[in-house]
Write an enzyme that holds these catalytic residues in place. Sequence first.
Site: not given
Ligand code: CO
Length: 134
Positions: A7, A79, A130
């Site tokens: 994502h 992020h 991440e």
């Molecule tokens: Co995230």
Amino acid sequence: MIGKLNHVAIATPDLEAASRQYRELLGAEVSTPVDMPEHGVTTVFVTLPNTSIELIAPLGEASPIARFLIKHPDGGIHHICYEVADIEAAKKALAAKGVRILGDGEVKTGAHGKPVLFLHPKDMGGALIEIEEV
Ligand code: CO
């Protein structure tokens, strides 16, 4: 090591407006807001055919995105998250190359209930990364 893009997270000061934009302007499938007190954010999940977008807004006083929104009052890309098969192996390999892990350096449970780590932007070309075990 890394697999799919899981994502992209976009911080927004106005979750309702951002949700409406993705639903009505872009015609995307948009979830209802989900409070994540343990992460200090409220999240809306936008499902795309090949990945997802997470719209995140601060929740509570100590939200980790509060400072980001002071610097970027209109919101912005916060992020991106890549999938890995084995997060402990990824953590060891990254640490061995000098990449700093944010927080206490331990694997946490992310917004999808999966193990995650955040990598220091200064070690990753200025982007907060991440990694999530899937
Ligand atoms: Co995230």
